[in-house]
Motif scaffolding. Structure first.
Motif, short mmCIF file in Angstrom:
data_model
loop_
_atom_site.label_atom_id
_atom_site.label_comp_id
_atom_site.label_asym_id
_atom_site.label_seq_id
_atom_site.Cartn_x
_atom_site.Cartn_y
_atom_site.Cartn_z
N ALA A 73 75.26 37.90 52.80
CA ALA A 73 74.41 36.75 52.46
C ALA A 73 75.26 35.72 51.74
O ALA A 73 75.94 36.05 50.77
CB ALA A 73 73.24 37.20 51.60
N PHE B 98 68.53 38.16 49.16
CA PHE B 98 68.26 38.30 50.59
C PHE B 98 67.88 39.75 50.85
O PHE B 98 68.58 40.66 50.43
CB PHE B 98 69.50 37.96 51.42
N GLY C 23 70.35 42.57 50.13
CA GLY C 23 70.84 41.40 50.84
C GLY C 23 72.22 41.50 51.40
O GLY C 23 72.89 40.51 51.63
N ILE D 53 64.47 38.60 58.17
CA ILE D 53 64.58 38.29 56.75
C ILE D 53 63.20 38.46 56.13
O ILE D 53 62.24 37.79 56.53
CB ILE D 53 65.09 36.85 56.53
N ALA E 228 60.96 35.36 54.51
CA ALA E 228 61.87 34.23 54.73
C ALA E 228 61.23 32.89 54.42
O ALA E 228 61.86 32.02 53.81
CB ALA E 228 62.37 34.25 56.17
N GLN F 6 64.55 30.99 53.35
CA GLN F 6 65.79 31.57 53.83
C GLN F 6 65.80 31.60 55.35
O GLN F 6 64.74 31.64 56.00
CB GLN F 6 65.95 33.00 53.28
N VAL G 262 73.42 33.49 56.43
CA VAL G 262 73.96 34.83 56.61
C VAL G 262 75.24 34.73 57.42
O VAL G 262 75.32 33.96 58.38
CB VAL G 262 72.94 35.74 57.33
#
Length: 196
Positions: free
Chosen positions: A28, A37, A80, A111, A114, A119, A124
């Motif tokens: 991440a 994450f 993460g 995710i 997310a 995110q 990533v």
């Protein structure tokens, strides 16, 4: 030595592979969103129509094993992908237990939360999947047969179908897919016929 694949390549896993470890890893990127994450690996066992035959054919953090133990997750890494090396999550496949009506296994990464955490997979890096031939059902490691590094940039996607393992003429094959989607795990569940 492991075969290194590019997106779109397909390769046979051989007729002798009975047990496989699917290792997934990622890093991440640092950002100031304030959340860790939490990436989650999942597996969808699919019939000829590309859908699960029953909800139990979906392996994820709340259902770590299929109905007959043919596919199982080794656990959920919620940090993460901050480990320095090695797989962040793993899925074990016992081909000897797979029901004959299962034609394909889709391996995905999503995710967690997310949208709430703002995110996506653009944050990533160094994502990969590898296939390890396990010598027996109890083994924790074996020979890495192939590796697929996801080099594509995904700027808005929150879920990825990393690869598919599918049956063709009695042999299991690997398809390096790397297809990104929006909508996270719920969208994938709907696409594959899981009741959500």
């Amino acid at each position: 030595m492991a075969v290194s694949l590019q997106k779109g390549q397909r390769v046979g896993l051989g007729n002798t592979m009975q047990y496989a470890l699917i290792g997934l890893g990622w890093d991440a990127n640092r950002y100031d969103g304030g959340y860790d994450f939490d990436l989650d690996a999942s597996a969808f066992l699919l019939g000829a129509d590309g859908k699960v035959l029953r909800d139990e054919d979906f392996v994820f953090y709340n259902n770590p094993e299929t109905r007959n133990g043919a596919v199982r997750s080794t656990g959920d890494d919620t940090t993460g992908g901050n480990s320095a090396e090695g797989d962040d999550e793993q899925i074990i496949i016992d081909f000897t237990k797979l029901p004959p009506e299962i034609e394909k296994i889709a391996i995905t990464v999503t995710i967690h939360e997310a949208d709430v955490r703002h995110q996506n997979f653009g944050q990533v890096s160094n994502a990969y999947v590898r296939v390890v031939n396990l010598p027996n059902a109890e083994a924790q490691d074996g020979e890495t047969m192939l590796r697929f590094d996801l080099e594509e940039e995904f700027s808005v996607e929150t879920s990825l179908v990393v690869c598919e393992i599918y049956r063709r003429n009695g042999e299991w094959k690997f398809n390096a897919l790397a297809a990104g989607y929006r909508g996270g795990l719920e969208a994938l569940c709907r696409a594959y016929g899981v009741n959500v």
